[in-house]
Each structure stands twice: as structure tokens, then as C-alpha cells.
Motif scaffolding. Sequence first.
Motif, PDB file in Angstrom:
ATOM      1  N   SER A 113      80.716 116.462  90.606  1.00  0.00           N
ATOM      2  CA  SER A 113      80.670 115.428  91.635  1.00  0.00           C
ATOM      3  C   SER A 113      79.252 115.001  91.957  1.00  0.00           C
ATOM      4  O   SER A 113      79.011 113.852  92.326  1.00  0.00           O
ATOM      5  CB  SER A 113      81.357 115.935  92.904  1.00  0.00           C
ATOM      6  N   TYR A 114      78.302 115.931  91.828  1.00  0.00           N
ATOM      7  CA  TYR A 114      76.920 115.595  92.172  1.00  0.00           C
ATOM      8  C   TYR A 114      75.940 116.356  91.296  1.00  0.00           C
ATOM      9  O   TYR A 114      76.263 117.402  90.707  1.00  0.00           O
ATOM     10  CB  TYR A 114      76.639 115.875  93.657  1.00  0.00           C
ATOM     11  N   ASP A 115      74.739 115.800  91.212  1.00  0.00           N
ATOM     12  CA  ASP A 115      73.583 116.433  90.593  1.00  0.00           C
ATOM     13  C   ASP A 115      72.500 116.524  91.650  1.00  0.00           C
ATOM     14  O   ASP A 115      72.458 115.728  92.595  1.00  0.00           O
ATOM     15  CB  ASP A 115      73.089 115.611  89.401  1.00  0.00           C
ATOM     16  N   SER A 116      71.591 117.497  91.505  1.00  0.00           N
ATOM     17  CA  SER A 116      70.464 117.612  92.427  1.00  0.00           C
ATOM     18  C   SER A 116      69.233 118.000  91.628  1.00  0.00           C
ATOM     19  O   SER A 116      68.779 119.139  91.662  1.00  0.00           O
ATOM     20  CB  SER A 116      70.759 118.649  93.521  1.00  0.00           C
ATOM     21  N   PHE A 129      65.041 111.300 101.173  1.00  0.00           N
ATOM     22  CA  PHE A 129      66.010 111.816 102.134  1.00  0.00           C
ATOM     23  C   PHE A 129      67.327 111.047 102.137  1.00  0.00           C
ATOM     24  O   PHE A 129      68.069 111.103 103.105  1.00  0.00           O
ATOM     25  CB  PHE A 129      65.391 111.810 103.535  1.00  0.00           C
ATOM     26  N   GLU A 130      67.620 110.328 101.049  1.00  0.00           N
ATOM     27  CA  GLU A 130      68.867 109.582 100.958  1.00  0.00           C
ATOM     28  C   GLU A 130      69.480 109.785  99.576  1.00  0.00           C
ATOM     29  O   GLU A 130      68.812 109.563  98.566  1.00  0.00           O
ATOM     30  CB  GLU A 130      68.618 108.092 101.189  1.00  0.00           C
ATOM     31  N   PRO A 131      70.739 110.198  99.513  1.00  0.00           N
ATOM     32  CA  PRO A 131      71.413 110.294  98.214  1.00  0.00           C
ATOM     33  C   PRO A 131      71.559 108.914  97.570  1.00  0.00           C
ATOM     34  O   PRO A 131      71.424 107.874  98.221  1.00  0.00           O
ATOM     35  CB  PRO A 131      72.787 110.877  98.583  1.00  0.00           C
ATOM     36  N   TYR A 132      71.850 108.917  96.278  1.00  0.00           N
ATOM     37  CA  TYR A 132      72.067 107.670  95.551  1.00  0.00           C
ATOM     38  C   TYR A 132      72.913 107.967  94.322  1.00  0.00           C
ATOM     39  O   TYR A 132      73.185 109.135  94.002  1.00  0.00           O
ATOM     40  CB  TYR A 132      70.734 107.009  95.172  1.00  0.00           C
ATOM     41  N   VAL A 142      76.962 111.566  92.368  1.00  0.00           N
ATOM     42  CA  VAL A 142      76.020 111.465  93.475  1.00  0.00           C
ATOM     43  C   VAL A 142      74.767 112.254  93.133  1.00  0.00           C
ATOM     44  O   VAL A 142      74.841 113.387  92.647  1.00  0.00           O
ATOM     45  CB  VAL A 142      76.639 112.009  94.776  1.00  0.00           C
ATOM     46  N   GLU A 143      73.622 111.637  93.368  1.00  0.00           N
ATOM     47  CA  GLU A 143      72.345 112.327  93.203  1.00  0.00           C
ATOM     48  C   GLU A 143      71.829 112.744  94.578  1.00  0.00           C
ATOM     49  O   GLU A 143      71.607 111.908  95.458  1.00  0.00           O
ATOM     50  CB  GLU A 143      71.318 111.429  92.513  1.00  0.00           C
ATOM     51  N   LEU A 144      71.655 114.054  94.777  1.00  0.00           N
ATOM     52  CA  LEU A 144      71.013 114.580  95.977  1.00  0.00           C
ATOM     53  C   LEU A 144      69.570 114.886  95.601  1.00  0.00           C
ATOM     54  O   LEU A 144      69.296 115.866  94.905  1.00  0.00           O
ATOM     55  CB  LEU A 144      71.726 115.851  96.457  1.00  0.00           C
TER      56      LEU A 144
END
Length: 289
Positions: free
Chosen positions: A143-146, A153-156, A179-181
Amino acid sequence: MTPAPTICLGFDFDGISVWPASFGLTGATAISRGEFCARVAAPRILRLLEREQVKATFFTPGHTVESFPEVCREIVAAGHEMAHHGYFHESPVGLDEAAERAVIERGLEALDRVLGVRPSGYRSPAFDLSPNSTRLLVEYGFSYDSSMMAQDFEPYWARTGDVLHQDRAFEFGPELDLVELPVSWSLDDFPQLEFVLSPPIAVAGMNEPGKVERMWLGDLDWMVEEVPGGVFGMTMHPQSIGRGARMRVLEALIARGKHHGARFRTCAEAAEQWRSTAPARRGAHAPAA
């Protein structure tokens, strides 16, 4: 009404694997640093998180899960998130697609077999991705990568298929359902606090904890003032933040977050919260904001 800030306490629970995989160190002293990470620092951090009643995300290589299953089970039992961090802390850069698939699958298998966990999130060892990474993460159901830094300070939305031209403008690929955190080296404890000497690599952090505390709290205060509803994503390593007085820095960060009325969320929770109000994904060649 101004939305509350979010704080994501992320711990890269590398254990032993980081020393041979990232630094080529296989001696007893290097291995003992990984043992400290799992046997001393991680339980110490878990006690603090329980006392403060906050949840965190542990990005954990499969090798750590297999080598230290007891503390990994304690992490899951306490309600913290377990996320994917490779198998042996391998950087995807330089891996062909087949090899990268094998690393993803081996990490998934270890998390499932030992912990019964299917992770929704991924962080690349050393914050680096191959041209195939984001596409593969979507294929494997993440669902997401980080791992990236196009925001603070904003996901994209993460992208695939970017093309770097040296004779004309950068070509932005299509956005993915991923989602990129974002992360930052300035919000990472390892370069600030660790000492590593493995020529030609040298990490000479060794900063006194007060300096790191001032940096992190300053960024948190700025985000609260300037980015309403922002996501403050930390990258910490138990072997770094969990040693001695460095724990006070983590305590101070939690205290300041509570002072600001922040919500402490796992990375998966923060990604899903952002996804619920996210802008529509853009197609190929759309420039980044």
C-alpha cells in the motif's frame, strides 16, 4: 478546524544484517552491534512505547525476523506495525528484476512464516530504489513505500517509469496506486549518532544527543506551524536511538508531539488516512507538484 499533525515513529530494525550487507563488516564486533540492537535496544524501546501508549512501525529485514523471532513477536503482540525492509538489508540498486523479486519474496516469506504478518509497507535499505522497485511493490500488493524525498511532511503518490534525460527536461512517469511517505536523512538517527569505519565508507556521526534533539524538535515545531495536518516521519534504528542517553531524545520527541496534540500513527495508518482524501493520480509525463 486545523487538522491534527501526525507523527510516524519508524524504526529500521536491521539487527545484524546491516553490517555485512551495507558495510561489508563480518567480524565479531560488528555482529555484536547487531545483537545489541535486537537483545537490548529494541526491548528498551518497546518498554518506552508501552509507557507512552504510542504505536510505531518497525521496518524489519527477514533475516532479523528469523534471527531474533522472540522480540519480533513481542513487537507484533504490542500492536506495532511490521513492515518490509528487504531480507538481508540488500539495496535494490544494482539488482536485476528477478533478483529484486527474490528479495521481496524472501522477506515476505519470513514475515509470514515466523510472525503470520503480511506487510502493507516497504522501506528500502539505505533509502534507494531501482527502476523496477515501485512497480514491483504495487504488483506484490504493498500500500505504501517510505524511501523517497520529494516532500518533507506531506505524503504523495509514488511513480514509475521516470526517465532522466541530460539533454532535455526530466520525464515524469505515471503515478501509481502506492502512497509515498517521505523520509529525510536529517530525520534519520544513523548519520547523526553512529560511527562506522569500513573503507571507503566512513560514518562519523557521534553527535551529542542534545544537538539531535534540537534538530528534530525544531523541524516538528515548524511542521506544526506551517503544514497543517502534516505527517512527521522519523527513521530511527534501535542500535542508534536505543543506546543510553539517546533514549532521552526519543522521549523528548514524544513529549513535544503530545504537547502539539499530534496523533501517533503507524505508517500504514498514516498512508491510509492520506489515501482517503488524496488527489487523483496523474498519468504519464505529468510534472510533480
